[in-house]
Design a protein around this motif. Structure first.
Motif, PDB file in Angstrom:
ATOM      1  N   GLU A 262       1.021  -1.236   0.226  1.00  0.00           N
ATOM      2  CA  GLU A 262       0.000  -0.028   0.068  1.00  0.00           C
ATOM      3  C   GLU A 262       0.753   1.404  -0.131  1.00  0.00           C
ATOM      4  O   GLU A 262       0.522   2.344  -0.737  1.00  0.00           O
ATOM      5  N   LYS A 263       1.970   1.138   0.616  1.00  0.00           N
ATOM      6  CA  LYS A 263       2.669   2.532   0.677  1.00  0.00           C
ATOM      7  C   LYS A 263       3.667   2.556  -0.561  1.00  0.00           C
ATOM      8  O   LYS A 263       3.583   3.827  -1.072  1.00  0.00           O
ATOM      9  N   LEU A 264       3.854   1.529  -1.073  1.00  0.00           N
ATOM     10  CA  LEU A 264       4.500   1.713  -2.448  1.00  0.00           C
ATOM     11  C   LEU A 264       3.462   2.238  -3.586  1.00  0.00           C
ATOM     12  O   LEU A 264       3.866   3.200  -4.250  1.00  0.00           O
ATOM     13  N   GLU A 265       2.388   1.709  -3.492  1.00  0.00           N
ATOM     14  CA  GLU A 265       1.215   2.280  -4.511  1.00  0.00           C
ATOM     15  C   GLU A 265       1.112   3.756  -4.223  1.00  0.00           C
ATOM     16  O   GLU A 265       0.912   4.294  -5.259  1.00  0.00           O
TER      17      GLU A 265
ATOM     18  N   ALA B  36       1.689   9.376  -6.023  1.00  0.00           N
ATOM     19  CA  ALA B  36       1.896  10.839  -5.633  1.00  0.00           C
ATOM     20  C   ALA B  36       2.884  11.348  -6.522  1.00  0.00           C
ATOM     21  O   ALA B  36       2.951  12.731  -6.677  1.00  0.00           O
ATOM     22  N   GLY B  37       3.730  10.649  -7.386  1.00  0.00           N
ATOM     23  CA  GLY B  37       4.507  11.346  -8.347  1.00  0.00           C
ATOM     24  C   GLY B  37       6.020  11.296  -7.768  1.00  0.00           C
ATOM     25  O   GLY B  37       7.128  11.714  -8.273  1.00  0.00           O
ATOM     26  N   PHE B  38       6.395  10.619  -6.869  1.00  0.00           N
ATOM     27  CA  PHE B  38       7.602  10.624  -6.291  1.00  0.00           C
ATOM     28  C   PHE B  38       8.648   9.828  -7.459  1.00  0.00           C
ATOM     29  O   PHE B  38       8.280   8.738  -8.050  1.00  0.00           O
TER      30      PHE B  38
ATOM     31  N   ALA C 274       7.187  -0.494  -9.950  1.00  0.00           N
ATOM     32  CA  ALA C 274       6.329   0.708  -9.710  1.00  0.00           C
ATOM     33  C   ALA C 274       6.855   1.975 -10.202  1.00  0.00           C
ATOM     34  O   ALA C 274       6.247   3.048 -10.220  1.00  0.00           O
ATOM     35  N   GLY C 275       8.016   1.890 -11.090  1.00  0.00           N
ATOM     36  CA  GLY C 275       8.494   2.969 -11.752  1.00  0.00           C
ATOM     37  C   GLY C 275       9.269   3.807 -10.752  1.00  0.00           C
ATOM     38  O   GLY C 275       9.807   5.100 -10.898  1.00  0.00           O
TER      39      GLY C 275
END
Length: 380
Positions: free
Chosen positions: A16-19, A24-26, A53-54
């Motif tokens: 969930e943190k990763l998503e 958010a664009g980090f 996740a990029g």
């Protein structure tokens, strides 16, 4: 400008943190070791999830109680470091944070600590990683970034650098202008956090009351102006320990965090135009009309608004509408009950949750006036 955030800053599982962070664009994340341990994933799986996740893993932290130790603690610290470096290789990151020691057996001495880091640099180079030294503001012997920099300077190793944290510098009221004398290429990482001005134990203050840049009383803008003047071009990362953020929605906290970094660097650029800040041009902020602000008055308190020395609360229209809506829902269809709640309960709610003079403060600290004048006026 590369943006990052520590996983400890938001709530939820690792997934969930990763998503939330990616959404958010980090550009990257700091992996806090406890978040990794609490997950069910192997180091290789975590690294792959982050890249899918990029994002990139900008930092792995923390490595505690390393420098200045006598034997046998010193040998054990180097053995721990070797295992940590192997884990970093599996995760796919090349930078670890070593925070200044609080070990009761730790000995002082800049040269002793510099020798420890010089040898640690050799070990790090053998594993293809780098080490950043951070001065905790409650560290046993090193609690000032100037001392941490002197350790790094004397270690004189390409794999050893400095990590700066705005809270640790500003929380001790150290002049951030001293950062301008540090070469930018020896600053390996920069962590950012604001905080309300509260006189309390530094460790407790840091672990519970940090907030986003611009939401507290620390001069984070001045800190970043000094950092940018060194030529530092690495990630800007949020490390926020805050009980409310950890109880909030991950995507909302992450989004606010990313916006706070953009806003911070925009302020830095406007205050010191000579600095080279990698941001698109933004228009000047539009002036706020006084007609757009509504003040809530309460019969029980004399209707004083924020900014009046006699006390009271001034709130923005959005917050006022939110609280009014909650009062209306609680009252149901009974208008008279709603009026009763607003007169008797609303002032007590405010003083239980927000600082007097909210219009001039953004820390959300509890009211320290006892007995609370609003609660007493309303008969609560």
């Amino acid at each position: 400008m590369k943006t990052s955030i520590a996983t400890v800053s938001i709530s939820g599982s690792f997934t969930e943190k990763l998503e939330a962070i990616a959404g958010a664009g980090f550009d990257g994340i700091e992996i806090f070791e406890q978040d990794f341990i609490a997950s069910d994933f192997t180091p290789h799986e975590v690294g792959r999830m982050v890249r899918d996740a990029g994002l990139e893993i900008t930092l792995f932290q923390p490595f505690r109680d390393f420098e200045g130790l006598p034997e046998p603690h010193r040998s054990r610290a180097f053995a721990r470091a070797a295992r940590k470096f192997e884990l970093m290789n599996q995760l796919g990151t090349d930078l670890v944070l070593v925070c200044s020691s609080v070990h009761p057996a730790a000995m002082g001495g800049i040269d002793r600590m510099a020798e420890d880091f010089s040898q640690l640099g050799d070990l790090a180079r053998a594993h293809g990683v780098r080490v950043g030294f951070e001065a905790l503001c409650w560290g046993r012997h090193v609690n000032d970034h100037r001392d941490a920099w002197e350790v790094v300077r004397r270690a004189d190793h390409p794999n050893i650098g400095l990590i700066l944290d705005s809270f640790h510098t500003l929380g001790r009221k150290i002049d951030p202008e001293t950062i301008r004398r540090i070469p930018g290429d020896k600053i390996f990482f920069v962590q950012l956090a604001d905080a309300p001005a509260i006189d309390m134990d530094l460790l407790y203050w840091s672990r519970h009351f940090r907030n986003m840049p611009g939401e507290g009383d620390l001069d984070v803008t001045g800190f970043m102006r000094a950092v940018a003047a060194t030529g530092y071009a690495g990630p800007l990362s949020l490390e926020i320990f805050n009980d409310q953020f950890r109880a909030g929605l991950p995507r909302l906290v992450a989004r606010d965090g990313h916006r706070s970094l953009i806003s911070l660097m925009d302020r830095v650029r406007r205050e010191e135009p000579a600095l080279n800040i990698d941001l698109p041009e933004f228009p000047q902020a539009a002036p706020v009309s006084r007609g757009g602000i509504h003040r809530i008055r309460h019969r029980g308190s004399g209707g004083r608004a924020a900014g009046n020395p006699a006390g009271g609360h001034g709130l923005c229209a959005g917050w006022a509408a939110c609280v009014k809506a909650r009062v209306a829902v609680a009252a149901g269809r009974d208008q008279r009950a709603g009026q009763y709640r607003q007169q008797r309960l609303f002032p007590h709610l405010l003083c239980g949750a927000w600082h007097h003079g909210f219009g001039n403060r953004r820390d959300g600290a509890r009211c320290t006036r006892r007995p609370c004048p609003r609660a007493g006026a309303a008969g609560a």
